[in-house]
Design an enzyme around this catalytic site. Structure first.
Site, PDB file in Angstrom:
ATOM      1  N   ARG A  26     -48.970 -34.726 -32.242  1.00  0.00           N
ATOM      2  CA  ARG A  26     -50.220 -34.589 -31.628  1.00  0.00           C
ATOM      3  C   ARG A  26     -51.282 -35.333 -32.097  1.00  0.00           C
ATOM      4  NH1 ARG A  26     -51.816 -28.448 -31.303  1.00  0.00           N
ATOM      5  NH2 ARG A  26     -51.596 -28.798 -33.863  1.00  0.00           N
ATOM      6  N   ASP A  69     -49.503 -34.394 -26.667  1.00  0.00           N
ATOM      7  CA  ASP A  69     -49.681 -33.305 -26.659  1.00  0.00           C
ATOM      8  C   ASP A  69     -48.306 -32.526 -26.130  1.00  0.00           C
ATOM      9  OD1 ASP A  69     -50.108 -30.215 -26.201  1.00  0.00           O
ATOM     10  OD2 ASP A  69     -52.023 -30.730 -25.748  1.00  0.00           O
ATOM     11  N   LYS A 123     -34.188 -26.290 -36.723  1.00  0.00           N
ATOM     12  CA  LYS A 123     -34.469 -24.876 -36.630  1.00  0.00           C
ATOM     13  C   LYS A 123     -35.974 -24.720 -36.912  1.00  0.00           C
ATOM     14  CE  LYS A 123     -34.880 -23.031 -40.973  1.00  0.00           C
ATOM     15  NZ  LYS A 123     -34.712 -22.537 -42.357  1.00  0.00           N
ATOM     16  N   HIS A 153     -28.907 -28.260 -41.790  1.00  0.00           N
ATOM     17  CA  HIS A 153     -28.637 -29.182 -42.795  1.00  0.00           C
ATOM     18  C   HIS A 153     -27.773 -28.932 -43.833  1.00  0.00           C
ATOM     19  CE1 HIS A 153     -31.711 -27.092 -45.467  1.00  0.00           C
ATOM     20  NE2 HIS A 153     -31.153 -27.903 -46.215  1.00  0.00           N
ATOM     21  N   LYS A 157     -24.357 -31.477 -46.195  1.00  0.00           N
ATOM     22  CA  LYS A 157     -24.151 -31.256 -47.558  1.00  0.00           C
ATOM     23  C   LYS A 157     -22.529 -32.068 -47.847  1.00  0.00           C
ATOM     24  CE  LYS A 157     -27.892 -28.127 -48.930  1.00  0.00           C
ATOM     25  NZ  LYS A 157     -28.686 -28.921 -49.611  1.00  0.00           N
ATOM     26  N   GLU A 191     -33.343 -19.896 -54.942  1.00  0.00           N
ATOM     27  CA  GLU A 191     -34.512 -21.136 -55.092  1.00  0.00           C
ATOM     28  C   GLU A 191     -35.284 -20.402 -56.069  1.00  0.00           C
ATOM     29  OE1 GLU A 191     -35.153 -22.992 -50.930  1.00  0.00           O
ATOM     30  OE2 GLU A 191     -34.963 -21.139 -50.596  1.00  0.00           O
ATOM     31  N   HIS A 215     -27.661 -21.275 -42.579  1.00  0.00           N
ATOM     32  CA  HIS A 215     -27.028 -21.769 -43.660  1.00  0.00           C
ATOM     33  C   HIS A 215     -25.864 -20.875 -44.427  1.00  0.00           C
ATOM     34  CE1 HIS A 215     -30.108 -24.369 -43.162  1.00  0.00           C
ATOM     35  NE2 HIS A 215     -31.085 -23.642 -44.147  1.00  0.00           N
ATOM     36  N   LYS A 313     -35.986 -16.400 -52.970  1.00  0.00           N
ATOM     37  CA  LYS A 313     -37.031 -17.310 -53.303  1.00  0.00           C
ATOM     38  C   LYS A 313     -37.473 -16.892 -54.759  1.00  0.00           C
ATOM     39  CE  LYS A 313     -38.029 -19.707 -49.349  1.00  0.00           C
ATOM     40  NZ  LYS A 313     -37.600 -20.706 -49.289  1.00  0.00           N
TER      41      LYS A 313
HETATM   42  C1  BG6 Z   1     -34.645 -24.319 -45.246  1.00  0.00           C
HETATM   43  C2  BG6 Z   1     -35.460 -23.041 -45.267  1.00  0.00           C
HETATM   44  O1  BG6 Z   1     -34.089 -24.281 -43.920  1.00  0.00           O
HETATM   45  O2  BG6 Z   1     -33.783 -24.583 -46.162  1.00  0.00           O
HETATM   46  C3  BG6 Z   1     -36.036 -22.966 -46.710  1.00  0.00           C
HETATM   47  O3  BG6 Z   1     -36.348 -23.091 -44.145  1.00  0.00           O
HETATM   48  C4  BG6 Z   1     -35.236 -23.493 -47.844  1.00  0.00           C
HETATM   49  O4  BG6 Z   1     -36.832 -21.886 -46.787  1.00  0.00           O
HETATM   50  C5  BG6 Z   1     -34.306 -24.489 -47.592  1.00  0.00           C
HETATM   51  O5  BG6 Z   1     -36.015 -23.772 -48.998  1.00  0.00           O
HETATM   52  C6  BG6 Z   1     -33.410 -24.841 -48.664  1.00  0.00           C
HETATM   53  O6  BG6 Z   1     -32.728 -26.190 -48.178  1.00  0.00           O
HETATM   54  P1  BG6 Z   1     -31.903 -26.758 -49.666  1.00  0.00           P
HETATM   55  O7  BG6 Z   1     -31.338 -28.034 -49.081  1.00  0.00           O
HETATM   56  O8  BG6 Z   1     -33.069 -27.272 -50.573  1.00  0.00           O
HETATM   57  O9  BG6 Z   1     -31.062 -25.790 -50.381  1.00  0.00           O
END
Ligand code: BG6
Length: 462
Positions: A26, A69, A123, A153, A157, A191, A215, A313
């Site tokens: 935007r 937009d 996502k 993602h 990996k 994390e 994931h 987290k």
């Molecule tokens: C994302 C989440 O999909 O994956 C995040 O939204 C998270 O909250 C992240 O931190 C973790 O990815 P990775 O590759 O760092 O393990």
């Protein structure tokens, strides 16, 4: 992640010479402004030796920018003009879910949804089954499934893909890979980070929807699936979706015994004090930043085998791993020597490693009887593949998108099976009034997470 990944592909000569990258958002910006933003992203993510002036210049020449937009259809004509011939087009949407519908309508109205156009979606693909269906319907109205690339993602990996190589490229594991050979499976994604300024998104989601829905369930599906007939998109995804549909629902009647919700309080990470979630957020919240689950895959292969999942987290370390705990030997000939059952440890992060613990004889004359020790056979990919450069997960996914390979992208039926299972857990939490228990930042979640496995005589692998 996106621009550095595209740069990495370009630097290795993997992008066609004619490929152009048109960014859109935007904010009003011109090409020069966007290239400056891209240069900063490369500086932050790519080692200086790989960022040679010639490579950076070549990459920058591919970039341009069109401000749109996305909530209004009109602006898409300018994007279509910048694209020109849409015969070979890969579109990558990383937007708020509310913008998927209008963006797709805008793209279609501007002629950017024709047979040469693929659509990748980042996502969150909704926040429950109903909203995910709405997005999937909006996508399907313009892009058929074979041109839709839903990103998770984690599938980019290396170690995640290595799971398939390990299971189906060796004869050693598959005969034991079932309820007769395996006692339980653990999947952990820990994390150390907190909210990272993503409060608008994260507080609406929580750990269950942010990490487990996508994931962790994809990891579980890869661990648990039957051998696909071939390594192709349909065969692999057919097997994954069967697992996802076989997940035993955790509902109102079982949710209190099979799930734990936590939220971090103040504490310390790596010796540094950190604030509580509610303080970072600026208000109290009932969103979980930690979740642990005991799941079951109700099919012949996995009858009675628990899959323990946990993610959170502000845990003590950044670590993602899958533990396959095999059953103990049927009989010990070594008297009271403790035989530790074999364990396969598949580490995704921070280091990529596959380790198998085995019992081995401790060297010695054994006057007081044989001594055995639990030792690990490791394939540390830093050593075994020292000559191969590690890539960002998105490099693989973006190249697959550009080349039209769908195996590592999530199909609609998978996403919907994932949401179905997650929605039941959330409904169970709501019905039983289960709110998150506080854990001090820097700990492995609330003590109930330990009790979840200890009740079964199992310890988390920390
Ligand atoms: C994302 C989440 O999909 O994956 C995040 O939204 C998270 O909250 C992240 O931190 C973790 O990815 P990775 O590759 O760092 O393990």
């Amino acid at each position: 992640m996106l621009l550095p990944s595209l740069f990495g592909l370009d630097a290795d000569g993997l992008l066609p010479d004619c490929l152009r990258i048109i960014a859109t958002a935007r904010s009003e910006m011109d090409d020069t402004g966007f290239r400056a933003l891209a240069a900063a992203a490369l500086e932050a993510a790519i080692e200086v030796e790989r960022r040679t002036p010639a490579l950076v210049a070549r990459f920058m020449a591919r970039l341009s920018y069109v401000a749109i937009d996305a909530s209004k259809t009109e602006g898409f004509a300018a994007l279509a003009a910048a694209v020109g011939d849409p015969g070979h087009l890969a579109i990558f949407l990383s937007t708020a879910p509310s913008l998927f519908g209008p963006t797709i309508a805008g793209l279609a109205s501007a002629g950017l949804a024709g047979p040469g156009a693929r659509l990748a979606l980042e996502k969150p693909l909704g926040s429950d089954l109903a909203s995910s269906r709405l997005i999937n319907d909006a996508v399907a109205a313009a892009y058929p499934e074979d041109r839709t690339f839903r990103i998770d993602h984690y599938l980019g990996k290396e170690t995640v893909q290595n799971l398939l190589a390990l299971r189906f490229g060796n004869s050693l594991f598959e005969p034991l890979w079932n309820a007769n050979g395996i006692d339980h499976v653990q999947i952990s994604i820990a994390e150390t980070v907190g909210l990272e300024g993503r409060s608008d998104y994260y507080d609406g989601m929580g750990a269950l929807r942010d990490m487990v829905q996508n994931h962790m369930l994809q990891l579980l599906a890869l661990v648990a699936m039957e051998p696909p007939a071939r390594f192709d998109p349909t065969s692999v995804r057919d097997e994954k979706v069967k697992v996802l549909r076989s997940l035993r629902p955790i509902d109102r009647s079982t949710v209190e015994d099979h799930s734990v919700r936590g939220q971090y309080g103040a504490g310390a990470i790596a010796g540094q004090p950190v604030r509580a979630y509610a303080d970072e957020l600026g208000r109290t919240s009932s969103t979980e930043t930690f979740v642990a689950l005991k799941a079951h895959v109700d099919n012949w292969r996995w009858k009675g085998v628990p899959f323990y999942l946990r993610t959170g987290k502000r845990l003590p370390e950044r670590m993602s791993e899958i533990i396959i705990q095999f059953r103990p030997p049927a009989h010990s000939i070594f008297g009271d020597v403790e035989l530790k059952p074999n364990k396969l440890i598949i580490s995704l992060q921070p280091d990529e490693n596959i380790g198998l613990t085995i019992m081995a004889k401790t060297p010695g004359l054994d006057r007081d009887g044989l001594k055995l020790r639990n030792v690990s056979l490791d394939i540390g990919s830093n050593d075994a593949f020292a000559d191969v450069r590690r890539r960002i997960a998105y490099e693989r996914l973006l190249l697959d998108l550009i080349e039209g390979k769908q195996t590592l992208f999530v199909r609609r039926d998978e996403v919907e099976a994932q949401w179905t299972w997650i929605d039941a857990i959330r409904a169970g939490w709501a019905a039983t009034g289960m709110t998150p228990k506080t854990y001090a930042a820097g700990n492995w979640g609330p003590s109930a997470a330990i009790a979840l496995t200890e009740r079964d005589g199992v310890s988390w692998h920390d």
